[in-house]
Design an enzyme around this catalytic site. Structure first.
Site, PDB file in Angstrom:
ATOM      1  N   ASP A  65       0.712  -1.386   0.087  1.00 56.60           N
ATOM      2  CA  ASP A  65       0.034   0.074   0.144  1.00 56.60           C
ATOM      3  C   ASP A  65       0.848   1.314  -0.035  1.00 56.60           C
ATOM      4  O   ASP A  65       1.999   1.380   0.475  1.00 56.60           O
ATOM      5  CB  ASP A  65      -0.874   0.079   1.319  1.00 56.60           C
ATOM      6  CG  ASP A  65      -2.171  -1.027   1.440  1.00 56.60           C
ATOM      7  OD1 ASP A  65      -2.080  -1.667   0.191  1.00 56.60           O
ATOM      8  OD2 ASP A  65      -2.844  -0.981   2.039  1.00 56.60           O
ATOM      9  N   HIS A 120      -4.889   9.503   0.210  1.00 56.66           N
ATOM     10  CA  HIS A 120      -4.741   8.562   1.437  1.00 56.66           C
ATOM     11  C   HIS A 120      -5.755   9.209   2.540  1.00 56.66           C
ATOM     12  O   HIS A 120      -5.393   9.484   3.655  1.00 56.66           O
ATOM     13  CB  HIS A 120      -3.490   8.525   2.161  1.00 56.66           C
ATOM     14  CG  HIS A 120      -3.188   7.292   2.876  1.00 56.66           C
ATOM     15  ND1 HIS A 120      -3.720   7.251   4.202  1.00 56.66           N
ATOM     16  CD2 HIS A 120      -2.768   5.992   2.614  1.00 56.66           C
ATOM     17  CE1 HIS A 120      -3.539   5.969   4.597  1.00 56.66           C
ATOM     18  NE2 HIS A 120      -3.082   5.224   3.781  1.00 56.66           N
ATOM     19  N   TYR A 157      -6.961   2.682   5.629  1.00 56.45           N
ATOM     20  CA  TYR A 157      -7.846   2.364   6.918  1.00 56.45           C
ATOM     21  C   TYR A 157      -8.627   1.256   7.065  1.00 56.45           C
ATOM     22  O   TYR A 157      -9.345   0.879   7.704  1.00 56.45           O
ATOM     23  CB  TYR A 157      -8.245   3.497   7.770  1.00 56.45           C
ATOM     24  CG  TYR A 157      -7.415   4.904   7.576  1.00 56.45           C
ATOM     25  CD1 TYR A 157      -6.116   5.089   8.204  1.00 56.45           C
ATOM     26  CD2 TYR A 157      -7.882   5.787   6.891  1.00 56.45           C
ATOM     27  CE1 TYR A 157      -5.352   5.959   8.475  1.00 56.45           C
ATOM     28  CE2 TYR A 157      -6.958   7.131   6.719  1.00 56.45           C
ATOM     29  CZ  TYR A 157      -6.080   7.198   7.444  1.00 56.45           C
ATOM     30  OH  TYR A 157      -5.152   8.356   7.102  1.00 56.45           O
ATOM     31  N   HIS A 207       3.906  -2.205   3.252  1.00 54.17           N
ATOM     32  CA  HIS A 207       4.157  -1.025   2.638  1.00 54.17           C
ATOM     33  C   HIS A 207       5.423  -0.769   1.928  1.00 54.17           C
ATOM     34  O   HIS A 207       6.504  -1.074   2.691  1.00 54.17           O
ATOM     35  CB  HIS A 207       3.827   0.125   3.442  1.00 54.17           C
ATOM     36  CG  HIS A 207       2.475   0.121   4.121  1.00 54.17           C
ATOM     37  ND1 HIS A 207       2.258  -0.816   5.351  1.00 54.17           N
ATOM     38  CD2 HIS A 207       1.491   0.714   4.040  1.00 54.17           C
ATOM     39  CE1 HIS A 207       1.023  -0.729   5.794  1.00 54.17           C
ATOM     40  NE2 HIS A 207       0.511   0.265   5.075  1.00 54.17           N
TER      41      HIS A 207
HETATM   42 ZN   LIG Z   1      -2.437   3.110   3.353  1.00 50.15          ZN
END
Ligand SMILES: [Zn+2]
Length: 240
Positions: A65, A120, A157, A207
């Site tokens: 992500d 985001h 989230y 990530h």
């Molecule tokens: Zn994220």
């Protein structure tokens, strides 16, 4: 057992969605949740199409992500290519516009590219119209680079609104294994959390935002490949 765990975590997810809307810090707060997503029937591959080796392998998906990251994503792409691994990347539209060359490489390497909103944001706290703008601007940024509109979204989230299922064409993809890699620079700890928790058909959340996460990803691949896992993109987990 895993279903029960996912159910319990689903409650946590709801609480965190509420909390995330109140948190000013922009840092990633993506949390553990059960996997969700529409499941549709597609013709299954004839068993004779598969090699014996494929039949015994357990599928798992690596997802990344918040990219593309100008500092770390290219190194990640190189290492995945060396290992013959295809992953799924959920990208931020504003970063796609800043680093189109990285996205182009990601696409030509055969990775699956999904949407992670434009900047985001917690989509569940926005009006439907504003949320749709976040989704569509990102899809358009990706289309401009790859010539393909993404089908999958991982909402920041893990916070989605069910009415967005009707206002967009996106399929929501969450995750089963979250080692909280963004919270630490200890790649060994991240690897340990993943390999001790992972099961067949899991979706692992990482990530491509730090050296330690990239190194952890390589170690996870090396370890799980030895343990008989095969890495696939999320569509192969959700629909096969
Ligand atoms: Zn994220």
């Amino acid at each position: 057992m895993k279903k029960l765990r996912n159910l319990i975590l689903g409650v946590d997810l709801l609480m965190l969605c509420i909390a995330a809307g109140k948190i000013a810090e922009h840092k990633m707060l993506c949390m553990v949740s059960g996997m969700e997503g529409e499941v549709v029937n597609r013709p299954s591959m004839n068993v004779t199409d598969l090699s014996t080796q494929d039949l015994v392998k357990k599928k798992v998906a690596l997802t990344f992500d918040d990219g593309p990251n100008a500092k770390y994503t290219e190194k990640l792409l190189e290492g995945l290519k060396e290992r013959g691994v295809q992953a799924t990347f959920f990208l931020l539209g504003e970063r796609v516009e800043r680093s189109p060359d990285i996205v182009k490489k990601m696409y030509t390497d055969g990775h699956l590219i999904g949407n992670h909103s434009y900047e985001h944001v917690n989509l569940s706290t926005l009006s439907d119209e504003a949320a749709v703008v976040q989704v569509n601007k990102t899809n358009e940024a990706i289309y401009k680079v790859t010539g393909e509109f993404p089908e999958y979204i991982r909402p920041p989230y893990g916070c989605w609104k069910s009415n967005l299922d009707y206002k967009t064409t996106m399929i929501e993809v969450l995750w089963n294994v979250d080692p909280l890699d963004w919270k630490t620079d200890n790649s060994d700890a991240v690897v340990q959390r993943v390999v001790s928790d992972v099961e067949e058909n899991d979706i692992i959340l990482l990530h491509d935002a730090s050296e330690s996460s990239v190194n952890a990803a390589f170690q996870i691949v090396d370890k799980l490949q030895k343990d008989g896992y095969i890495f696939v993109t999320v569509d192969e987990i959700l629909f096969d």
